[in-house]
Design an enzyme around this catalytic site. Structure first.
Site, PDB file in Angstrom:
ATOM      1  N   GLU A 114    -103.322 -19.809 -72.299  1.00 21.70           N
ATOM      2  CA  GLU A 114    -103.513 -19.396 -70.903  1.00 21.70           C
ATOM      3  C   GLU A 114    -102.644 -20.193 -69.937  1.00 21.70           C
ATOM      4  O   GLU A 114    -102.813 -20.087 -68.723  1.00 21.70           O
ATOM      5  CB  GLU A 114    -104.988 -19.542 -70.518  1.00 21.70           C
ATOM      6  N   ASP A 153    -115.461 -16.196 -62.986  1.00 21.87           N
ATOM      7  CA  ASP A 153    -115.487 -17.622 -63.255  1.00 21.87           C
ATOM      8  C   ASP A 153    -114.269 -18.245 -62.574  1.00 21.87           C
ATOM      9  O   ASP A 153    -113.615 -17.609 -61.753  1.00 21.87           O
ATOM     10  CB  ASP A 153    -115.567 -17.926 -64.759  1.00 21.87           C
ATOM     11  N   ASP A 159    -106.149 -16.848 -65.807  1.00 20.43           N
ATOM     12  CA  ASP A 159    -105.624 -18.213 -65.816  1.00 20.43           C
ATOM     13  C   ASP A 159    -104.120 -18.208 -66.043  1.00 20.43           C
ATOM     14  O   ASP A 159    -103.378 -18.971 -65.413  1.00 20.43           O
ATOM     15  CB  ASP A 159    -106.311 -19.030 -66.916  1.00 20.43           C
ATOM     16  N   ARG A 182    -116.862 -24.162 -75.971  1.00 23.27           N
ATOM     17  CA  ARG A 182    -115.626 -24.464 -75.247  1.00 23.27           C
ATOM     18  C   ARG A 182    -115.802 -25.788 -74.509  1.00 23.27           C
ATOM     19  O   ARG A 182    -116.605 -25.898 -73.589  1.00 23.27           O
ATOM     20  CB  ARG A 182    -115.250 -23.346 -74.280  1.00 23.27           C
TER      21      ARG A 182
END
Length: 732
Positions: free
Chosen positions: A441, A640, A469, A346
């Protein structure tokens, strides 16, 4: 203070490259992958010249659209939590937020590894900056079912089955019973149960299960696909169901196997089929020093030589990538199965810039867009794998898989696609070698998902939903509309199930089945595995071919859901259903009334503030981007930046609409800082916040995330976090 000095930089045209990054690429990368230095840097410079203005223009479009939406809500205030949705929808179309949908099409991505195209199963997401975690995830392709059950709450502690102390035979028996029930349900015998088995052998290419004086076979003989050892007394039996493998391991001398009637010592499950090595939400990498750590680990994974030595249990251990696994097929041939998860990486999205490279396009130096830097460097690091030079290969199809987060609709996907074209040209790769995963997202991505996929229809290999998100963007986009429902009520709002269904619907409409993953989000509670087993079966049942798990153990347990459910059959059945409602997706989760009690409001604040502080303090002070953070009830959550985004935007919204006061929020932040300090008392590297609020970079950053939350682009947390860590490292 940001690190923007030209000291210790190497000039390459318009690029001023930090010495650490330059040395890494010059000395450790270019010679190893066989790329000429001058041609690489000149090509790098050309790409930056072309794409930096495009990147800026896309960010300016985001800001313009957000300003228009903010103004619309001020001019059309909600009444009792409701707005004029027909007018709102027409407005979104007018400003180009909601785009017209084109003709139907099917994606045409080629050379996709089976792990993405055809095998449904769990997916790990791991910070690639941490070599130990990166290797753990890579090696999580296979996991012990016995260990996963014994060490988690899937097996209850009741009736003498406690997990404390040494090995508990009563608990062990419960584990074996659970595992054999799994085998009975998914690899059924023609007669009897695996509890009746006293041995295994392969006779004339068929699996024979001995049951005392008699024997039986599999109800479906094709599920037997291989074995280890001698046919008469194999040490391993390889089975396959719904594309996933399970290996019954046999050892009469093993402490568990010696007491089993068939000497079964374990059941090994194919677990994390794929793993995303993350440069983004789960790491802290704010400068060249930290980005080099990220890039060096990915290079090691792609060359097959990454190792990490660490202390555990008083012993020094070295971890490296697992080899492939070899079996004898029923007809006597050889079967090689991957020993490692297929890795995706990512990259960073379009927003952030990084001082690792400074760029001068004629208006003075500025930091490079980090997504452009990742896009130019991570494929370079992958070249040996793409060229088949890695003995422990990742892609067997010669492809590289880059997940792009936080894109806002088709135009931004087009830029990513064009960037990958340019990188392929620079590195001499065939077109569409670099594949793209599109994360759904952001709200503008959701409502335009079909057109976004169209922009990358020859290289897309992944779409997925991410509740946290997506909720953060939901709140920021509609910040002026009114106060939102409490965070715990978000999943019950109309937009959320429609969003989850829409993602699958669009994926199937555009032909992702058999080509690309349709994914679902993270199970965030790594210690609550029984709850995961009770609820996460919903993901394959929804038509998703993968879903995120927080640990290798979680992957092993979640893999059982994909034995129970054939995702391809589910997807076939869903193709004819009506698409989810766009109107539902556009329904803003506003509170119908705000007559919450003072206690309710304070509890919401406490929960949000504690979560923000618990994550930020490790991120800023220790550079830890993903870890198990205790919540306000001391339940460990794998956190996260997505969690941070939703919590900070929620408080910002309630502040903006006077549900809570600034003083109340600040008092709460200070009180929760003390709670977080106490929760981290056992960490010798921890730096407290409550001892000096005015001098704690972490505390100030956490407060800024809330009090400056409305002005952050899309509600993102990265700009404030990065600046706080850069300031701390610079000693400002």
């Amino acid at each position: 203070m940001s690190q923007s000095s030209n000291a210790n930089r190497i000039q390459k045209g318009i690029l001023a490259i930090d010495q650490q990054l330059y040395d890494f690429i010059e000395n450790e990368v270019l010679p190893k992958v066989g790329v000429d230095s001058d041609s690489y840097w000149s090509g790098f410079e050309k790409v930056i010249k072309e794409f930096t203005p495009r990147n800026k223009a896309l960010l300016a479009t985001r800001d313009k659209i957000q300003a228009q939406i903010d103004q619309w809500h001020l001019q059309h205030p909600a009444k009792d939590g409701n707005i004029d949705y027909p007018a709102y929808k027409a407005f979104l179309q007018e400003i180009g937020y909601l785009l017209p949908e084109g003709d139907d099409f099917k994606v045409s991505t080629e050379n996709v590894d089976d792990e993405i195209a055809h095998i449904a199963g769990p997916q790990l997401v791991v910070p690639v900056r941490n070599a130990r975690y990166a290797l753990n995830a890579t090696n999580a392709r296979w996991g012990s079912l016995y260990d996963a059950l014994y060490g988690t709450d899937v097996i209850s502690d009741e009736n003498g089955q406690e997990a404390k102390g040494g090995y508990n035979p009563t608990r062990g028996a419960a584990v074996v019973a659970y595992a054999k029930q799994f085998l009975d349900e998914n690899f059924a015998l023609a007669s009897g149960s695996y509890n009746d088995a006293t041995g295994f052998k392969v006779v004339d290419g068929k699996l024979e299960i001995v049951q005392g004086d008699s024997s039986t076979e599999l109800k479906d003989a094709e599920k037997f696909v291989g074995f280890v050892g001698d046919a008469e007394s194999p040490t391993g039996i390889l089975l396959k169901n719904n594309g996933l493998h399970a290996e019954i391991q046999i050892d009469a001398n093993h402490p568990v196997g010696k007491d089993d009637p068939a000497h079964i010592k374990d059941v090994l499950l194919e677990s994390a089929i794929t793993a995303i090595q993350d440069c983004e939400d789960s790491i802290a990498a704010v400068d060249a020093e930290e980005k080099v750590e990220v890039y060096r680990n990915w290079l090691g994974l792609m060359n097959g030589d990454l190792q990490e030595t660490f202390e555990k249990g008083g012993k020094t251990r070295t971890r490296q990538q697992n080899p492939d696994r070899e079996y004898t097929t029923p007809d006597g041939g050889k079967l090689i199965l991957p020993g490692r998860s297929l890795l995706l990486i990512r990259n960073v999205g379009h927003l952030m810039q990084n001082p690792a490279i400074l760029v001068d396009l004629g208006d003075g130096q500025e930091q490079i867009f980090e997504g452009l830097m990742d896009g130019l460097i991570t494929p370079l690091l992958t070249l040996n794998d793409l060229k088949g030079k890695n003995a422990l290969s990742n892609s067997r199809k010669g492809s590289m898989y880059i997940v792009k987060p936080k894109m806002h609709g088709p135009e931004e996907v087009k830029m990513a696609n064009d960037l990958f074209n340019a990188v392929e040209d620079l590195l001499g790769l065939e077109r569409n070698t670099i594949k793209i995963g599109i994360m759904d997202e952001e709200r503008r991505m959701t409502v335009n998902l079909k057109e976004a996929i169209r922009q990358a229809k020859e290289r897309v290999i992944f779409i997925n939903t991410g509740f946290l998100d997506r909720t953060g963007d939901e709140m920021h986009t509609s910040m002026n509309a009114g106060p939102f429902v409490p965070k715990g009520e978000m999943k019950s709002q109309a937009w959320q199930p429609a969003y989850e269904q829409w993602n699958v619907d669009i994926g199937l409409e555009t032909g992702l089945q058999g080509v690309a993953q349709i994914g679902k989000g993270m199970w965030a509670k790594p210690d609550e595995m029984k709850e995961m087993m009770d609820t996460k079966a919903a993901h394959p049942k929804s038509g998703a071919s993968t879903a995120w798990v927080p640990s290798p153990t979680g992957a092993t347990l979640h893999s059982m859901h994909y034995h129970q459910v054939s995702v391809s059959d589910v997807q076939d059945s869903l193709k004819s259903r009506e698409r989810a409602s766009l109107d539902d997706i556009l329904t803003i989760p506003l509170a119908k009334n705000t007559n919450w009690t003072d206690e309710d409001k304070q509890q919401e604040l406490d929960n949000n503030a504690q979560g923000i502080l618990g994550y930020v303090v490790r991120w800023v002070n220790q550079g830890v981007g993903c870890s198990k953070v205790p919540d306000i009830n001391d339940v460990g959550l794998m956190e996260d930046r997505a969690t941070l985004r939703i919590s900070s935007q929620h408080i910002a919204n309630w502040l903006h609409h006077d549900v809570v006061s600034e003083q109340q929020v600040m008092d709460t932040m200070k009180r929760m800082a003390k709670v977080v300090d106490e929760q981290n008392a056992g960490d010798s590297d921890y730096q407290t916040m409550a001892d000096s609020f005015d001098h704690s970079y972490a505390f100030k950053a956490a407060c800024d995330l809330v009090f400056k939350g409305r002005e952050q682009p899309s509600g993102y947390t990265e700009p404030l976090l990065h600046q706080a860590r850069l300031d701390l490292k610079a000693g400002c």
